[in-house]
Design an enzyme around this catalytic site. Structure first.
Site, short mmCIF file in Angstrom:
data_model
loop_
_atom_site.label_atom_id
_atom_site.label_comp_id
_atom_site.label_asym_id
_atom_site.label_seq_id
_atom_site.Cartn_x
_atom_site.Cartn_y
_atom_site.Cartn_z
N LYS A 5 -14.12 -0.26 14.90
CA LYS A 5 -12.79 -0.75 15.05
C LYS A 5 -12.35 -0.68 16.49
CE LYS A 5 -8.22 -0.81 13.04
NZ LYS A 5 -7.70 -0.21 11.74
N LEU B 218 -3.00 -5.88 15.35
CA LEU B 218 -3.46 -4.99 16.41
C LEU B 218 -4.44 -5.70 17.36
CD1 LEU B 218 -3.74 -2.03 17.51
CD2 LEU B 218 -5.46 -1.34 15.85
N LYS C 229 9.44 -16.40 -10.72
CA LYS C 229 8.63 -15.18 -11.27
C LYS C 229 7.52 -15.74 -12.32
CE LYS C 229 9.41 -11.13 -14.19
NZ LYS C 229 10.29 -10.41 -14.97
N ASN D 259 0.82 -1.21 0.08
CA ASN D 259 0.01 -0.06 -0.15
C ASN D 259 0.81 1.29 -0.06
OD1 ASN D 259 0.55 0.64 2.85
ND2 ASN D 259 -0.51 -1.27 3.11
N LYS E 227 -11.94 -4.36 18.38
CA LYS E 227 -10.63 -4.85 18.33
C LYS E 227 -10.20 -4.83 19.98
CE LYS E 227 -9.09 -4.42 13.82
NZ LYS E 227 -7.84 -4.22 12.83
#
Length: 402
Positions: free
Chosen positions: A337, A308, A289, A210, A341
């Site tokens: 969240k 987390l 690859k 990301n 969590k």
């Protein structure tokens, strides 16, 4: 009371019988969280060996102004710049006189002139030498220059005399040193911070990742260190330097990040999950690859472990703070969240806004938390990531004190 956590203490040891106490002093400073490096005068080496203090401090002991190897990099100037505090213990009558005269003919006096750090002297000498007018004049001169003093103590001396001049107990010197610094909001706290992206390999040359730059996590590490915490930074691949005084563990994948975090959680007071951990990884990682063979390619993914949530649910249960990078329904998703969590606090930000999203120097956030008084929130308008990090750390410290 101030703190020595993360402080850099340059200990200068002079030639007196009290030099034997410097070994214990190094240990006490380290036990208080300080990093210690040592300078020894020629006389000091007659009472205690450099090897002893090197073994205790974990760093080479410096003793020569004209050390060719060290001076290639202007060693004495680097020592002077490195220190947050220069501590001279024992400070003999001769050393005090030479400092008062502004001498620069050995490593100790040269560094003393070259450093901008505060200086603390722990005098140690015969009681009559302490009382002598020359010594008292030298002490007065140094006091007018802002030099600090710890002691001396009074009592029986090695020579058999009784009176003032004994070097203070090492722990008392440590307390004097700590009093010269402001107390940090997280003084003595052990903080683990995750930062940056993870990379999940497809094959030896490609991966899923990301846009996280790691800037927010690294800013949090700096802010926590400034607040007096000991910081373990668990970082994915980034292109920014590790903050000074942070212990950094580099990882690549989500599983590697989880493994390191679980190693650290047992000795962690506060956990801040700022990393952008990939939610999924390729089900199969190709050993070779993957060749281009058709117009389309299907990729099967599997869930990554939730770093987390796993840490927040651990039996050790550190104060757990998460980040929620959202593109819509910011408050709603962040609250979900937070509850799902089992977090103590969450920092939510809108990454759809390019001015505050990934790779930006700025950020804005909504801080949400749970405490004994119920739920709370703080809306932070756009600011630099360093400023936001300071606000987040301050809020964590406030909640920890409730």
């Amino acid at each position: 009371m101030g703190h020595l956590n993360n402080r850099r203490i340059l200990l200068a040891v002079c030639g007196g019988i009290a030099a034997y106490k410097s070994a214990e002093l190094v240990r006490k400073l380290q036990d208080s969280g300080a990093e210690v490096r040592v300078i020894m005068t020629r006389g000091a080496q007659e009472f205690i060996t450099p090897l002893t203090l090197q073994a205790l401090s974990g760093h080479t002991v410096h003793h020569s102004l004209l050390d060719e190897e060290a001076e290639r990099g202007m060693g004495h100037i680097e020592l002077a710049r490195w220190a947050d505090l220069m501590l001279v213990a024992p400070a003999t009558a001769d050393c005090i006189a030479r400092l008062a005269a502004g001498r620069a003919d050995d490593l100790l006096t040269t560094v003393a002139l070259a450093t901008a750090a505060p200086m603390l002297l722990a005098p140690a000498m015969n009681q009559q030498m302490w009382k002598d007018l020359a010594t008292q004049d030298n002490l007065a001169t140094l006091a007018t220059r802002g030099i600090h003093f710890a002691g001396p103590d009074s009592g029986e001396q090695a020579c058999g005399d009784i009176g003032p001049g004994r070097m203070l107990d090492p722990m008392a010197i440590v307390e004097h040193a700590a009093s010269l610094f402001e107390s940090g909001a997280l003084a003595g706290q052990r903080v683990v911070i995750t930062a940056g992206p993870t990379r999940e390999p497809l094959d030896p040359v490609r991966y899923i990742s990301n846009h996280s730059s790691g800037k927010m996590g690294y800013a949090l590490a700096r802010a926590a260190i400034d607040a007096g915490a000991s910081v373990q930074l668990v970082s994915g691949p980034v292109a920014i330097p590790v903050p000074e005084r942070a212990d950094c563990r580099s990882v690549t994948t989500a599983q590697e990040m989880l493994d390191v975090c679980m190693e650290l959680v047992e000795h962690c007071d506060i956990f801040i999950g700022c990393a952008a951990v990939a939610d999924y990884r390729p089900l199969i990682e190709s050993e070779q690859k993957i060749k281009k063979s058709s117009e389309e390619m299907s990729l099967k993914l599997t869930r990554n472990p939730d770093v987390l949530a796993t840490v927040a649910g651990h039996a050790a249960k550190p104060f757990s703070v998460g980040f929620a990078a959202e593109t819509e329904n910011l408050r709603e998703h962040a609250l979900g969240k937070l509850e799902r969590k089992g977090l103590s606090m969450i920092v939510a930000n809108d990454v759809s806004d390019s001015s505050i999203g990934f790779n930006s120097e700025n950020n804005a956030a909504l801080l949400l938390w749970r405490d004994a008084n119920g739920n709370g929130e703080l809306d932070v308008e756009q600011c630099s990531k360093d400023v936001l990090a300071g606000i987040v750390i301050a809020q964590i410290a406030k909640l920890r004190q409730v």
